[in-house]
Design a protein around this motif. Structure first.
Motif, PDB file in Angstrom:
ATOM      1  N   SER A  75      -9.108 -21.235   1.233  1.00 54.25           N
ATOM      2  CA  SER A  75      -8.406 -20.114   0.598  1.00 54.25           C
ATOM      3  C   SER A  75      -9.395 -19.131  -0.023  1.00 54.25           C
ATOM      4  O   SER A  75      -9.261 -17.913   0.132  1.00 54.25           O
ATOM      5  N   VAL A  76     -10.388 -19.660  -0.737  1.00 60.67           N
ATOM      6  CA  VAL A  76     -11.384 -18.786  -1.361  1.00 60.67           C
ATOM      7  C   VAL A  76     -12.214 -18.089  -0.282  1.00 60.67           C
ATOM      8  O   VAL A  76     -12.504 -16.888  -0.370  1.00 60.67           O
ATOM      9  N   LYS A  77     -12.576 -18.850   0.747  1.00 61.87           N
ATOM     10  CA  LYS A  77     -13.348 -18.275   1.843  1.00 61.87           C
ATOM     11  C   LYS A  77     -12.562 -17.155   2.526  1.00 61.87           C
ATOM     12  O   LYS A  77     -13.108 -16.083   2.823  1.00 61.87           O
ATOM     13  N   ALA A  78     -11.280 -17.382   2.770  1.00 57.97           N
ATOM     14  CA  ALA A  78     -10.449 -16.378   3.431  1.00 57.97           C
ATOM     15  C   ALA A  78     -10.318 -15.111   2.588  1.00 57.97           C
ATOM     16  O   ALA A  78     -10.318 -13.996   3.120  1.00 57.97           O
ATOM     17  N   MET A  79     -10.221 -15.276   1.256  1.00 55.55           N
ATOM     18  CA  MET A  79     -10.141 -14.111   0.379  1.00 55.55           C
ATOM     19  C   MET A  79     -11.394 -13.253   0.508  1.00 55.55           C
ATOM     20  O   MET A  79     -11.311 -12.029   0.653  1.00 55.55           O
ATOM     21  N   TRP A  80     -12.558 -13.893   0.459  1.00 51.56           N
ATOM     22  CA  TRP A  80     -13.801 -13.119   0.540  1.00 51.56           C
ATOM     23  C   TRP A  80     -13.961 -12.474   1.909  1.00 51.56           C
ATOM     24  O   TRP A  80     -14.416 -11.331   2.006  1.00 51.56           O
TER      25      TRP A  80
ATOM     26  N   ALA B 231     -11.556 -11.471   3.732  1.00 52.18           N
ATOM     27  CA  ALA B 231     -10.572 -10.386   3.795  1.00 52.18           C
ATOM     28  C   ALA B 231     -11.076  -9.107   3.142  1.00 52.18           C
ATOM     29  O   ALA B 231     -10.688  -8.010   3.545  1.00 52.18           O
ATOM     30  N   VAL B 232     -11.950  -9.226   2.148  1.00 52.88           N
ATOM     31  CA  VAL B 232     -12.500  -8.028   1.499  1.00 52.88           C
ATOM     32  C   VAL B 232     -13.845  -7.631   2.098  1.00 52.88           C
ATOM     33  O   VAL B 232     -14.549  -6.779   1.560  1.00 52.88           O
ATOM     34  N   GLY B 233     -14.200  -8.264   3.227  1.00 57.86           N
ATOM     35  CA  GLY B 233     -15.358  -7.805   3.996  1.00 57.86           C
ATOM     36  C   GLY B 233     -16.652  -8.545   3.778  1.00 57.86           C
ATOM     37  O   GLY B 233     -17.691  -8.141   4.300  1.00 57.86           O
ATOM     38  N   ALA B 234     -16.629  -9.634   3.008  1.00 64.72           N
ATOM     39  CA  ALA B 234     -17.864 -10.352   2.700  1.00 64.72           C
ATOM     40  C   ALA B 234     -18.209 -11.367   3.787  1.00 64.72           C
ATOM     41  O   ALA B 234     -17.358 -11.767   4.587  1.00 64.72           O
ATOM     42  N   GLN B 235     -19.464 -11.786   3.809  1.00 66.23           N
ATOM     43  CA  GLN B 235     -19.938 -12.874   4.662  1.00 66.23           C
ATOM     44  C   GLN B 235     -20.060 -14.116   3.782  1.00 66.23           C
ATOM     45  O   GLN B 235     -20.650 -14.044   2.704  1.00 66.23           O
ATOM     46  N   VAL B 236     -19.530 -15.232   4.236  1.00 67.12           N
ATOM     47  CA  VAL B 236     -19.466 -16.419   3.393  1.00 67.12           C
ATOM     48  C   VAL B 236     -20.348 -17.530   3.947  1.00 67.12           C
ATOM     49  O   VAL B 236     -20.333 -17.802   5.149  1.00 67.12           O
ATOM     50  N   ALA B 237     -21.119 -18.138   3.054  1.00 67.93           N
ATOM     51  CA  ALA B 237     -21.943 -19.298   3.400  1.00 67.93           C
ATOM     52  C   ALA B 237     -21.667 -20.393   2.378  1.00 67.93           C
ATOM     53  O   ALA B 237     -21.220 -20.123   1.259  1.00 67.93           O
ATOM     54  N   GLU B 238     -21.928 -21.627   2.772  1.00 65.30           N
ATOM     55  CA  GLU B 238     -21.799 -22.764   1.865  1.00 65.30           C
ATOM     56  C   GLU B 238     -23.135 -23.478   1.750  1.00 65.30           C
ATOM     57  O   GLU B 238     -23.871 -23.598   2.729  1.00 65.30           O
ATOM     58  N   MET B 239     -23.428 -23.942   0.557  1.00 67.75           N
ATOM     59  CA  MET B 239     -24.629 -24.742   0.324  1.00 67.75           C
ATOM     60  C   MET B 239     -24.451 -25.517  -0.968  1.00 67.75           C
ATOM     61  O   MET B 239     -23.487 -25.305  -1.712  1.00 67.75           O
ATOM     62  N   SER B 240     -25.374 -26.416  -1.248  1.00 63.61           N
ATOM     63  CA  SER B 240     -25.304 -27.158  -2.500  1.00 63.61           C
ATOM     64  C   SER B 240     -25.637 -26.254  -3.672  1.00 63.61           C
ATOM     65  O   SER B 240     -26.331 -25.236  -3.527  1.00 63.61           O
ATOM     66  N   ALA B 241     -25.150 -26.631  -4.842  1.00 60.82           N
ATOM     67  CA  ALA B 241     -25.440 -25.847  -6.049  1.00 60.82           C
ATOM     68  C   ALA B 241     -26.933 -25.833  -6.349  1.00 60.82           C
ATOM     69  O   ALA B 241     -27.484 -24.812  -6.776  1.00 60.82           O
ATOM     70  N   ALA B 242     -27.600 -26.965  -6.123  1.00 58.83           N
ATOM     71  CA  ALA B 242     -29.043 -27.031  -6.391  1.00 58.83           C
ATOM     72  C   ALA B 242     -29.813 -26.080  -5.487  1.00 58.83           C
ATOM     73  O   ALA B 242     -30.732 -25.379  -5.936  1.00 58.83           O
ATOM     74  N   ARG B 243     -29.441 -26.054  -4.212  1.00 60.70           N
ATOM     75  CA  ARG B 243     -30.126 -25.146  -3.289  1.00 60.70           C
ATOM     76  C   ARG B 243     -29.857 -23.695  -3.673  1.00 60.70           C
ATOM     77  O   ARG B 243     -30.758 -22.848  -3.641  1.00 60.70           O
ATOM     78  N   HIS B 244     -28.611 -23.389  -4.017  1.00 64.33           N
ATOM     79  CA  HIS B 244     -28.275 -22.025  -4.447  1.00 64.33           C
ATOM     80  C   HIS B 244     -29.148 -21.606  -5.617  1.00 64.33           C
ATOM     81  O   HIS B 244     -29.737 -20.521  -5.619  1.00 64.33           O
ATOM     82  N   ASP B 245     -29.233 -22.444  -6.627  1.00 67.46           N
ATOM     83  CA  ASP B 245     -29.959 -22.064  -7.840  1.00 67.46           C
ATOM     84  C   ASP B 245     -31.452 -21.891  -7.573  1.00 67.46           C
ATOM     85  O   ASP B 245     -32.103 -21.032  -8.171  1.00 67.46           O
TER      86      ASP B 245
END
Length: 310
Positions: free
Chosen positions: A182-187, A189-203
């Motif tokens: 749902s969150v991915k679909a929202m982003w 829908a507003v034109g964003a590119q979505v990726a997933e990763m661990s919180a540690a890698r993100h930080d």
């Protein structure tokens, strides 16, 4: 095309852009109505993704102004907010305030509500949620849209702010797939590119790509401003200084929170940068023309390959 998956350049998963006029949420609560959540509100309304948008904050005057501008349909004060009928809650507060905000929302929070956020650090958000709820809510989807401007406040909100920008989601093992989708679909829908990763890698990544550049800009401005010839420096500043230090106009309180919330990763990135700066200084001190040229050539090639748009 439903269910089709696409890989954008670099391997980022992209879903087909959802058409506007498709209502995804009945009630969306935006906790903290600033630049980012204000821009999201504009896009949610533009694409009619939410029937009702409720702003939540501490300042009734500011919330009233946001409603007068049409960003939100209603508002509540955080101290007595009731989110019992929320489908989606988006936390747009400084990262060190997430714990306090979740504690205030907890009494009225209902299981069906999806919680996401737009903060620049992710481990701190996950830790705050675990502390407040005793365990991680299965419909918590930590997120970070890598977009924005140095200006702050909903007055600077704009449509399409997230278009073609990346949004990183950092779900944990217990996060429900339906909430992530749902969150991915929202982003999307507003034109964003979505990726997933661990919180540690993100930080770790963001400490280098976002946090370090901001700290360098703040430090350079302070360094130049402390010089006895500061007035001349700023009077005759070239475009390069203006461009490089643009982010030093960002909200100071927000960046204090980021520094402390991502302390270890930021310190590691600063140490790496100091080492690289030392190498350049040593080459200049040695009058080593070849070494200096090599460093600059390598930097240009790396930037041109990785950062320049086609």
């Amino acid at each position: 095309m439903q269910g089709t998956r696409f890989l954008s350049k670099g391997g980022t998963l992209r879903l087909p852009l959802l058409p506007c006029l498709m209502v995804m949420f009945n009630k969306v609560y935006l906790v903290g109505v600033g630049l980012m959540n204000g821009s999201l509100a504009k896009d949610l309304k533009r694409c009619r993704l939410a029937r009702v948008i409720v702003g939540v904050g501490r300042n009734s005057r500011r919330l009233g102004q946001a409603r007068a501008l049409g960003l939100i349909d209603a508002y509540q004060l955080l101290a007595n907010a009731d989110v019992s009928n929320a489908d989606l809650i988006v936390l747009g507060v400084p990262v060190r305030q997430v714990s306090t905000v979740l504690a205030l929302l907890k009494p009225s929070l209902r299981a069906p509500a999806i919680i996401t956020d737009i903060g620049s650090t992710k481990r701190s958000v996950i830790q705050a949620a675990a502390e407040i709820f005793g365990e991680l809510p299965p419909r918590l989807v930590p997120g970070h849209p890598i977009a924005g401007r140095e200006a702050s406040g909903f007055e600077h909100a704009q449509e399409h702010l997230f278009k073609d920008h990346k949004v990183i989601l950092t779900p944990v093992e217990v996060t429900q797939a339906a909430a992530i989708n749902s969150v991915k679909a929202m982003w999307h829908a507003v034109g964003a590119q979505v990726a997933e990763m661990s919180a540690a890698r993100h930080d770790a990544i963001l400490s280098a790509t976002s946090h370090l550049p901001h700290l360098a800009a703040y430090t350079l401005v302070n360094c130049l401003g402390a010089r006895p010839d500061a007035q001349d420096i700023f009077t005759y500043a070239a475009g390069g200084l203006t461009d490089f230090t643009r982010v030093a106009s960002s909200d100071a309180a927000m960046w204090v929170d980021i520094c402390l919330a991502n302390k270890d990763q930021i310190l590691a990135s600063m140490a790496e940068f100091n080492h690289c700066l030392h190498n350049l200084r040593a080459a200049i001190e040695r009058h080593d023309e070849d070494a200096i040229h090599s460093l600059f050539t390598h930097a240009k090639r790396t930037r041109d390959i990785n950062l320049l748009k086609e």
